[in-house]
Design an enzyme around this catalytic site. Structure first.
Site, short mmCIF file in Angstrom:
data_model
loop_
_atom_site.label_atom_id
_atom_site.label_comp_id
_atom_site.label_asym_id
_atom_site.label_seq_id
_atom_site.Cartn_x
_atom_site.Cartn_y
_atom_site.Cartn_z
N CYS A 1 0.84 -1.20 0.00
CA CYS A 1 0.00 0.00 0.00
C CYS A 1 0.88 1.26 0.00
O CYS A 1 1.50 1.57 -1.00
CB CYS A 1 -0.98 -0.04 1.16
N HIS B 1 -3.53 -5.48 1.34
CA HIS B 1 -3.20 -5.80 2.73
C HIS B 1 -3.65 -7.23 3.04
O HIS B 1 -4.61 -7.72 2.46
CB HIS B 1 -3.93 -4.87 3.70
#
Length: 494
Positions: free
Chosen positions: A344, A449
């Site tokens: 991310c 994630h």
């Protein structure tokens, strides 16, 4: 006692865990209570009115998908309930020491984010109270977690997470303290003494957490404390290093150990605004793997893998990283063929540039390890995601063809750098719109994630598995039941 599930209009019984400070043990104790009551055949929900954390998960929301704090996500799973935004109606995600992004019922609220801290409470309380009421109407038991300490008298007038919630829920309360820090009995007595008299009556028991040594040496302090307050010490919980539940406020653990001889060291860069670091908890259970939290080049020395985790404010964490000299250490590691993973915000850092024309995060040059550009947009991507890796090269080839699932929480959108692509410097897209790899095969950036929480990924990369969350939750409940006063947990919901 009768533990039949709710079949009528009665409101749920509420049990609340308060603490003498942050880090006292509220989150894991609430999680253990959720699993304990669920194992009695009751319909259980967790609740925390306001959580301040950059560890968040994607859950069900009236708008489709929303965010709640990771602690309430895990508590919902422990309760065998479907996580939803009412379980943590207000989430504050710190972006700086004096600024947080405010997430209300799962969605970013720009108006609330801009409001002063003290002016926010009355505006949000009706929605918090409604969320609590809704849960009480649908469940048999609601396990509530407080925040910080209920005796923070500078904040008591604007409290929306401790005493105000306890009163609204008519909750029976446990007060937990971390005895390993020292001063536990003073913490318990001082917290109790600073509470309004009517609220003191809500506390049914004191809990000593993280005790090391001979419990008989505690006497006569628990008895003296009960004489002063009328509140018994109902549990002394021994120190337990490997319970398997991520810490809510971080997993920085100098005692991280590998199981057996170390064959691989993974260093996660711990910048100030890192987020979702709880997703690395499974790595602590991989045989032969040593997990390190690195804040300096020296702490990266000897690492086999370097991981750049998520960030709540990518540009400022990237500036911090450069100030520490970590940019050079990461570049040297990658240049020598060392493995680098960006997740991310970490993926965004690996690219050539961060471009922000909306004032969302900030402009900055990237680390230049992947020929990518990230553009920030006010709209936030919040969703669960399933995908399948394409062909990967080098250190990541074991993931080729592996189906994965996880979650996305990000503002930026990332793509190939046009000029570099025209010159032939192209990153290999290995998950459509989600992950890219350099040609050499040692650097991978991914928006997804939860990779290390996916059993298929753990098996592919390490040939190993981590304990299931269900086993972790049952272990927490077993531990609590073993050490708490007999009959107390039933009495709290009588």
């Amino acid at each position: 006692m009768n533990l039949q599930a709710n079949s009528g209009p009665q409101r749920a019984k509420c049990v609340m865990v308060l603490g003498t400070s942050s880090g006292a043990g509220k989150s894991w104790l609430a999680t253990a209570l959720c699993r304990h009551y669920a194992r009695q055949g009751l319909k259980v929900a967790p609740f925390k009115a306001q959580n301040m954390s950059n560890n968040a998960r994607v859950v069900a929301s009236p708008g489709g998908s929303g965010e709640i704090g990771s602690a309430q996500y895990f508590q919902a799973l422990a309760a065998r309930a479907e996580p939803d935004v009412r379980m943590n109606p207000l989430l504050l995600k710190p972006e700086a020491d004096t600024r947080s992004q405010v997430v209300m019922l799962g969605q970013v609220d720009a108006e609330l984010s801009a409001m002063p801290w003290r002016g926010r409470s009355e505006k949000v309380w009706p929605r918090i109270a409604q969320a609590l009421d809704d849960l009480r109407a649908e469940y048999d038991v609601v396990v509530i977690e407080g925040a910080g300490s209920p005796a923070e008298i500078n904040l008591m007038a604007s409290d929306i997470v401790n005493l105000r919630v306890a009163r609204a829920a008519d909750a029976r309360c446990l007060l937990v303290t971390d005895i390993d820090r020292g001063g536990a009995f003073a913490h318990l007595y001082g917290t109790w003494a600073l509470l309004p008299e009517a609220d003191r009556a809500r506390i049914d028991g004191f809990v000593l957490n993280k005790f090391r040594g001979d419990a008989t040496l505690l006497a006569p302090a628990p008895e003296q404390l009960e004489q002063l307050t009328g509140v018994p010490t109902v549990a002394t919980l021994p120190m337990w290093w490997q319970h398997g539940l991520p810490e809510e406020d971080g997993v920085f653990d100098d005692r991280s150990r590998s199981q057996g001889a170390v064959t691989r060291t993974v260093a996660v860069v711990a910048y100030p605004r890192l987020s979702n670091l709880d997703e690395f908890q499974p790595l602590k259970n991989i045989p032969g793997l040593r997990l390190v939290w690195a804040r300096s080049p020296a702490e990266l020395a000897g690492a086999d893998w370097i991981v750049l985790p998520g960030s709540k404010h990518t540009s400022s964490d990237l500036a911090w990283l450069r100030e520490q000299g970590l940019d050079r250490a990461i570049a040297d590691h990658a240049g020598q063929g060392g493995v680098v993973l960006g997740i991310c915000g970490g993926l965004q850092m690996l690219g050539e540039a961060l471009i922000d024309t909306h004032g969302v995060d900030g402009n900055a040059p990237g680390l230049g390890l992947l020929p990518l550009v990230t553009q920030f947009d006010p709209d936030k991507t919040v969703q669960r995601t399933q995908a399948c890796f394409g062909d990967l090269a080098g250190a990541w080839s074991a993931l080729s063809g592996v189906a994965v699932q996880g979650y996305e929480i990000h503002h930026g959108q990332t793509a190939q750098h046009p000029a570099m692509a025209a010159a032939g410097d192209i990153a290999r897209e290995v998950l459509p719109g989600l992950a890219w790899q350099n040609e050499r095969g040692n650097v991978l950036g991914c928006y997804l994630h939860g990779l290390f929480e996916d059993p298929a990924v753990l098996q592919a990369l390490f040939g190993a598995s981590a304990p299931t969350l269900d086993c972790v939750f049952d272990g927490l409940a077993d531990y609590l039941e073993q050490h708490i006063a007999p009959g107390l947990l039933d009495a709290l919901i009588a």
